[in-house]
Scaffold this active site. Structure first.
Site, mmCIF file in Angstrom:
data_model
loop_
_atom_site.group_PDB
_atom_site.id
_atom_site.type_symbol
_atom_site.label_atom_id
_atom_site.label_comp_id
_atom_site.label_asym_id
_atom_site.label_seq_id
_atom_site.Cartn_x
_atom_site.Cartn_y
_atom_site.Cartn_z
ATOM 1 N N SER A 28 -43.340 -54.212 56.671
ATOM 2 C CA SER A 28 -43.874 -55.507 56.505
ATOM 3 C C SER A 28 -43.308 -56.533 57.515
ATOM 4 C CB SER A 28 -43.425 -56.433 55.148
ATOM 5 O OG SER A 28 -43.740 -57.663 54.910
ATOM 6 N N TYR A 36 -38.332 -58.729 47.592
ATOM 7 C CA TYR A 36 -39.206 -57.656 48.524
ATOM 8 C C TYR A 36 -38.788 -57.859 49.938
ATOM 9 C CZ TYR A 36 -43.868 -56.458 50.839
ATOM 10 O OH TYR A 36 -44.603 -55.969 51.500
HETATM 11 N N1 NAP Z 1 -51.210 -56.561 51.507
HETATM 12 C C1 NAP Z 1 -50.234 -57.294 52.258
HETATM 13 O O1 NAP Z 1 -50.261 -58.419 52.873
HETATM 14 C C2 NAP Z 1 -49.125 -56.326 52.897
HETATM 15 C C3 NAP Z 1 -48.226 -57.026 53.859
HETATM 16 C C4 NAP Z 1 -47.130 -56.352 54.511
HETATM 17 C C5 NAP Z 1 -47.018 -55.242 53.945
HETATM 18 N N2 NAP Z 1 -47.820 -54.430 53.079
HETATM 19 C C6 NAP Z 1 -47.193 -53.098 52.453
HETATM 20 O O2 NAP Z 1 -48.414 -52.269 52.509
HETATM 21 C C7 NAP Z 1 -48.242 -51.307 51.438
HETATM 22 C C8 NAP Z 1 -49.407 -51.138 50.760
HETATM 23 O O3 NAP Z 1 -49.668 -52.470 50.080
HETATM 24 P P1 NAP Z 1 -51.213 -52.888 49.672
HETATM 25 O O4 NAP Z 1 -51.108 -54.516 49.984
HETATM 26 O O5 NAP Z 1 -52.231 -52.120 49.549
HETATM 27 O O6 NAP Z 1 -50.698 -53.084 47.959
HETATM 28 P P2 NAP Z 1 -51.252 -52.999 46.539
HETATM 29 O O7 NAP Z 1 -52.906 -52.926 46.783
HETATM 30 O O8 NAP Z 1 -50.507 -53.562 45.513
HETATM 31 O O9 NAP Z 1 -51.025 -51.218 46.573
HETATM 32 C C9 NAP Z 1 -49.711 -50.602 46.207
HETATM 33 C C10 NAP Z 1 -49.821 -49.376 46.289
HETATM 34 O O10 NAP Z 1 -48.461 -48.640 46.045
HETATM 35 C C11 NAP Z 1 -48.551 -47.880 44.795
HETATM 36 N N3 NAP Z 1 -47.371 -47.561 44.378
HETATM 37 C C12 NAP Z 1 -46.583 -48.570 43.617
HETATM 38 N N4 NAP Z 1 -45.559 -48.216 43.150
HETATM 39 C C13 NAP Z 1 -45.540 -47.015 43.442
HETATM 40 C C14 NAP Z 1 -44.461 -45.911 43.148
HETATM 41 N N5 NAP Z 1 -43.418 -45.898 42.529
HETATM 42 N N6 NAP Z 1 -45.079 -44.419 43.455
HETATM 43 C C15 NAP Z 1 -46.017 -44.526 44.318
HETATM 44 N N7 NAP Z 1 -47.068 -45.274 44.433
HETATM 45 C C16 NAP Z 1 -46.643 -46.658 44.216
HETATM 46 C C17 NAP Z 1 -49.754 -48.398 43.759
HETATM 47 O O11 NAP Z 1 -50.084 -47.532 42.885
HETATM 48 P P3 NAP Z 1 -50.590 -47.869 41.615
HETATM 49 O O12 NAP Z 1 -51.941 -48.197 41.624
HETATM 50 O O13 NAP Z 1 -50.358 -46.660 40.750
HETATM 51 O O14 NAP Z 1 -49.829 -49.051 41.299
HETATM 52 C C18 NAP Z 1 -50.748 -48.831 45.085
HETATM 53 O O15 NAP Z 1 -51.517 -47.523 45.304
HETATM 54 C C19 NAP Z 1 -46.952 -51.808 50.510
HETATM 55 O O16 NAP Z 1 -45.757 -51.148 51.072
HETATM 56 C C20 NAP Z 1 -46.913 -53.192 51.024
HETATM 57 O O17 NAP Z 1 -45.296 -53.655 50.964
HETATM 58 C C21 NAP Z 1 -48.659 -55.349 52.303
#
Ligand code: NAP
Length: 236
Positions: A126, A139
């Site tokens: 991130s 986070y």
């Molecule tokens: N969205 C942003 O703006 C943003 C920015 C910077 C970085 N990121 C990073 O990008 C990545 C994906 O984020 P996203 O935005 O797509 O978030 P999201 O839509 O909330 O999805 C999170 C994913 O992680 C899974 N997860 C959570 N805890 C887990 C565990 N213990 N074991 C396995 N899977 C788990 C969730 O599964 P469930 O459906 O089972 O909960 C879901 O598939 C994350 O690492 C996040 O920190 C996102």
């Protein structure tokens, strides 16, 4: 490095950026995509194999390693983000468990296969690894730690032919950023930029308009130069 014919594993593959990464791997001709999820998943494309994979569950990680015959590219994408103010240490522990120790354990478990394949590790970190948004400080701490771990892994694995990429993702339109009324990239555009970055052998990938504004100064800056100097000590 191209994705054609490759075997890819994406954690957190059922929604958000992870789901888009699965689709992008398929579009780029991956031979097999392992979709790591906590709940059962079905996919119309025969090249997708669902893997039950909570990244905090050692038994599930072990079973996943047994099921995956070979692996070229591991994408550590699963993550959590909770609002907090650092008053409750258990919130920090939860973030570290999923966002640092989770990808650490998955990576260590798959390392023999990745080394065998001369493959790549892609850590979806991130932009908050570089500067926290103080609404989600726990986070940000976990992502800063995950980025630092990524930098060490890059240096430690360079001699074994495994590339290690950090994705310094900015705001992306997923469940994680629901309620934040700011400009956001689509998960699909982020997934495309991640794969372009891997194909172009970029150490640090800035996959969206906000993070992209930092790319040039980061790559030519003093901190990156220090990382390279320190990594050279491992090589020596
Ligand atoms: N969205 C942003 O703006 C943003 C920015 C910077 C970085 N990121 C990073 O990008 C990545 C994906 O984020 P996203 O935005 O797509 O978030 P999201 O839509 O909330 O999805 C999170 C994913 O992680 C899974 N997860 C959570 N805890 C887990 C565990 N213990 N074991 C396995 N899977 C788990 C969730 O599964 P469930 O459906 O089972 O909960 C879901 O598939 C994350 O690492 C996040 O920190 C996102």
């Amino acid at each position: 490095m191209t994705f054609t014919g490759k075997v890819v594993l994406v954690t957190g593959a059922n929604r958000g950026i992870g789901k888009a990464l699965v689709e992008e791997a398929l579009d780029r001709g991956a031979a097999r995509v392992y979709a790591g999820t906590r709940q059962p998943l079905t996919h119309a494309d025969q090249r997708v194999t669902a893997l039950t994979l909570d990244v905090t569950d050692a038994a599930q990680i072990h079973a996943a390693v047994e099921e995956v015959e070979s692996l070229d590219i591991l994408i550590n994408n699963a993550g959590i983000a909770l609002y907090d103010d650092l008053s409750d240490p258990s919130v920090l522990e939860r973030h570290l468990a999923v966002n640092l120790f989770g990808p650490y354990a998955v990576t260590q478990a798959f390392l023999p296969k990745l080394t065998q394949a001369q493959g790549a590790i892609v850590n979806n970190v991130s932009l908050m690894a570089l500067a926290p948004l103080p609404f989600t400080p726990a986070y940000a701490i976990s992502k800063a730690a995950a980025f630092n771990w990524t930098q060490s892994m890059r240096a430690l694995l360079a001699g074994q032919g495994v590339r290690v990429h950090a994705v310094l993702t900015g705001p992306t339109d997923t469940d994680m950023t629901r309620g934040f009324e700011i400009p956001k990239a689509t998960p699909q555009s982020v997934a495309r930029a991640v794969f372009d970055g891997v194909e172009n052998r970029e150490d640090d990938i800035f996959p969206d308009p906000m993070s992209a504004t930092l790319a040039e100064s980061w790559r030519s800056g003093a901190v990156k130069a220090l990382e390279r100097e320190s990594a050279a000590l491992v090589a020596a």
